[in-house]
Design an enzyme around this catalytic site. Structure first.
Site, PDB file in Angstrom:
ATOM      1  N   GLU A   1       1.567 -13.409  12.204  1.00 24.41           N
ATOM      2  CA  GLU A   1       1.138 -14.805  12.019  1.00 24.41           C
ATOM      3  C   GLU A   1       2.240 -15.815  12.326  1.00 24.41           C
ATOM      4  OE1 GLU A   1       1.779 -12.670   9.606  1.00 24.41           O
ATOM      5  OE2 GLU A   1       2.455 -13.626   7.756  1.00 24.41           O
TER       6      GLU A   1
ATOM      7  N   CYS B   1       2.088  -6.728   6.344  1.00 22.87           N
ATOM      8  CA  CYS B   1       3.267  -6.439   5.521  1.00 22.87           C
ATOM      9  C   CYS B   1       2.852  -5.738   4.233  1.00 22.87           C
ATOM     10  CB  CYS B   1       4.090  -7.693   5.297  1.00 22.87           C
ATOM     11  SG  CYS B   1       5.824  -7.291   5.047  1.00 22.87           S
TER      12      CYS B   1
ATOM     13  N   HIS C   1       5.041  -9.514  10.620  1.00 22.83           N
ATOM     14  CA  HIS C   1       4.163 -10.664  10.394  1.00 22.83           C
ATOM     15  C   HIS C   1       3.748 -11.285  11.733  1.00 22.83           C
ATOM     16  CE1 HIS C   1       4.882 -11.284   5.997  1.00 22.83           C
ATOM     17  NE2 HIS C   1       5.982 -10.611   6.279  1.00 22.83           N
TER      18      HIS C   1
HETATM   19  N1  GLN Z   1       6.908  -6.547  -0.998  1.00 18.56           N
HETATM   20  C1  GLN Z   1       6.916  -5.839   0.236  1.00 18.56           C
HETATM   21  C2  GLN Z   1       8.333  -5.502   0.666  1.00 18.56           C
HETATM   22  O1  GLN Z   1       9.268  -6.096   0.234  1.00 18.56           O
HETATM   23  C3  GLN Z   1       6.195  -6.592   1.330  1.00 18.56           C
HETATM   24  C4  GLN Z   1       6.767  -7.927   1.650  1.00 18.56           C
HETATM   25  C5  GLN Z   1       5.820  -8.811   2.429  1.00 18.56           C
HETATM   26  O2  GLN Z   1       4.610  -8.640   2.384  1.00 18.56           O
HETATM   27  N2  GLN Z   1       6.353  -9.817   3.125  1.00 18.56           N
HETATM   28  O3  GLN Z   1       8.536  -4.610   1.467  1.00 18.56           O
END
Ligand code: GLN
Length: 533
Positions: free
Chosen positions: A511, A383, A509
């Site tokens: 995970e 992410c 994600h």
């Molecule tokens: N801050 C980033 C976004 O909002 C990534 C978010 C995250 O890593 N879950 O796109």
């Protein structure tokens, strides 16, 4: 009809109610029962989405896009099931829906009160799971500790349900038995007091589980049984375990599942034995691995163990399946500089750059990523980690020195990470994120395609910003390929670098979907690459 098992906690928080609830579910599931878990959180936030990880650990995300308590992650990893929005309720959600009903006029003429309106709403949310007829057992964990003002309505619901459901509803109370070094003694008084608190709120626990660092002998168990009105066999010890995945077996050795089944009216002779063979096979790998694999986790919340819970667990599943013992070093991204990066990453076989929000620690992530990219150390960016990979690549390979995400710099001229047009109008912080599972099509021939062994995958998201597709062609011609794309929107979900042993960033994600019995292929491949390094 479903049977309801409540798990409450006393004496202190962090005793492992979630692991206890998940372990009991695992044992019942292994006997062939259909089981689900639910977590009730007494705090007033509508969901944990806006909580800082330092407050409450990781925010878990369900496939249906609910930002949930991290215990749902334990349930999924232990039971190999998918949880949903209904599996996690907070006081905030309960009040929100009661107040909406009040405004709509549903209670017209009535004074709306904690009892019965709030308690009825809590009950409705609990029994919604049982009513579907899909489950033999609904195991409900109540957050916080008994005696807290905010958990009172939840305990009142346990009282009501125990009264109405009889033996089809049990309460398991988890407490702590401290060991006084100076006296060389285990003390049960805090347990007695916490059971008294529960009784004062109208609930007699059926089973007491004692968390302890030392073995509790029969005479202490008898004492707890006598003072707390439970049978001797219902006093169960939960000693410290080398890993959370040992706990189901410890609970089985203590006959927790048998006690629950007997108390809920089952004839044990008619119930199959728990088949824990696949669980045991995993545990043998987890505990038997002699050689290490060293992985560095770069993030900004690394001081708190629970902040990246699912990442830790996914890596440990993957290490076990690769017959390695995971040695995870957490590096605070704020502290990483060009001067110290070689020292910090010395001996590390792979680098994982964590998800996150906001500017703090970004520069350290870029430094770590550049190092891993240039020194060919296997690297996974998740992410924000993937977004940082794209920014670092744009800055140091494409030469756009001011490249950034608009999250960090609204006015950057090279907005390689940007917000989608339709999101810009949604100002509500809790509501403008891409949340939950979305499909992703993998490019045949790519490394990720090889890893997943399929073209279409489904992975969970939690972010506001996206890879800016205007840069896609330029990235690709310089060796950073967009190998996973959302088939409906065209949004870039995966980037991977050519000519590097393993350099992959995922906007989603992975995970959140690694379980004990189905560890995630991306993590397995990442750890395998680390071993080769
Ligand atoms: N801050 C980033 C976004 O909002 C990534 C978010 C995250 O890593 N879950 O796109």
């Amino acid at each position: 009809m479903s049977k309801y098992i409540f798990v409450t906690g006393g004496v202190a928080s962090s005793l492992g109610k979630g692991i206890l609830a998940a372990s009991l579910s695992k044992l019942l599931q292994a006997r062939g029962f259909r089981v689900t878990n639910q977590k009730l959180d007494p705090y007033i936030n509508v969901d944990p989405g806006t909580l800082n990880p330092y407050e409450h650990g990781e925010c878990f995300v369900t496939e249906d896009g609910h930002e949930a308590d991290l215990d749902l992650g334990h349930y999924e990893r232990f039971l190999d099931i998918r949880t949903h929005k209904v599996n996690n309720i907070t006081t905030g959600r309960i009040y929100q829906s009661v107040i909406e009903k009040e405004r709509r006029g549903d209670y017209l003429g009535k004074t709306v009160q904690v009892i019965p309106h709030i308690t009825d709403e809590i009950r409705r949310n609990i029994t919604a799971l049982g009513r579907q007829g899909d489950y033999d057992f609904v195991i409900v964990e109540i957050g916080g500790t008994v005696g807290d003002i905010e958990s009172l309505p939840f305990i009142e619901v346990v009282r009501q349900m125990k009264w109405e459901h009889g033996k089809d509803c049990l309460c398991i109370h988890l407490t702590y038995v401290p060991y006084l070094q100076a006296a060389g003694e285990l003390k049960t008084k805090p347990t007695q007091h916490s059971v008294r608190d529960l009784q004062q709120e109208g609930v007699q626990p059926d089973i007491i589980v004692l968390r302890t660092e030392h073995d509790i002998n029969d005479s202490l168990r008898r004492k707890v049984a006598l003072f707390c009105n439970v049978d001797f066999e219902s006093v169960i010890q939960s000693a410290d375990a080398p890993s959370i995945y040992r706990v189901p077996l410890n609970m089985q050795a203590e006959h927790l599942d048998e006690v629950v089944l007997r108390k809920t009216g089952y004839d044990l002779k008619q119930v199959p034995h728990a088949d824990m063979s696949s669980w045991n096979a995993f545990l043998a790998k987890l505990e038997g691995a002699k050689r290490e694999v060293k992985i560095a986790l770069v993030g900004k919340y690394v001081q708190l163990q629970d902040a990246y819970k699912s990442i830790h667990e996914s890596l440990s599943h993957a290490a076990a399946y690769n017959n390695r013992r995971l040695v995870l070093t957490s590096l605070l991204s704020d502290d990483i500089t060009e001067q110290n990066v070689a020292d910090k990453l010395r001996g590390q076989q792979a680098v994982l750059v964590a998800p996150g929000f906001g500017q703090r620690g970004m520069e350290g992530k870029f430094v770590a990523l550049r190092y891993a990219r240039e020194k060919k150390i296997p690297c996974l960016g998740i992410c924000l980690g993937m977004q940082a990979m794209a920014i670092e690549f744009a800055r140091n390979v494409l030469g756009y020195t001011d490249a950034n995400s608009v999250e960090m710099d609204e006015r950057t001229t090279h907005n390689v990470i940007d917000m989608m047009e339709e999101q810009k109008t949604m100002l509500n912080k809790g509501g403008s994120m891409r949340l939950g599972a979305y499909p992703c099509r993998l490019k045949p021939g790519s490394r990720v395609y090889q890893i997943y062994g399929t073209e279409l995958i489904n992975e969970r998201h939690r972010h506001r910003y996206e890879f800016n597709q205007l840069y896609q062609a330029e990235f690709e011609s310089s060796g950073m390929h967009c190998t996973g794309v959302n088939p409906d929107s065209g949004l870039v979900e995966i980037i991977e670098l050519d000519g590097h042993p393993w350099y992959i960033g995922t906007q989603f994600h992975p995970e959140y979907s690694s379980t004990v019995l189905h560890p995630h292929p991306l993590f397995i491949s990442f750890v395998a690459a680390a071993i080769k390094h």
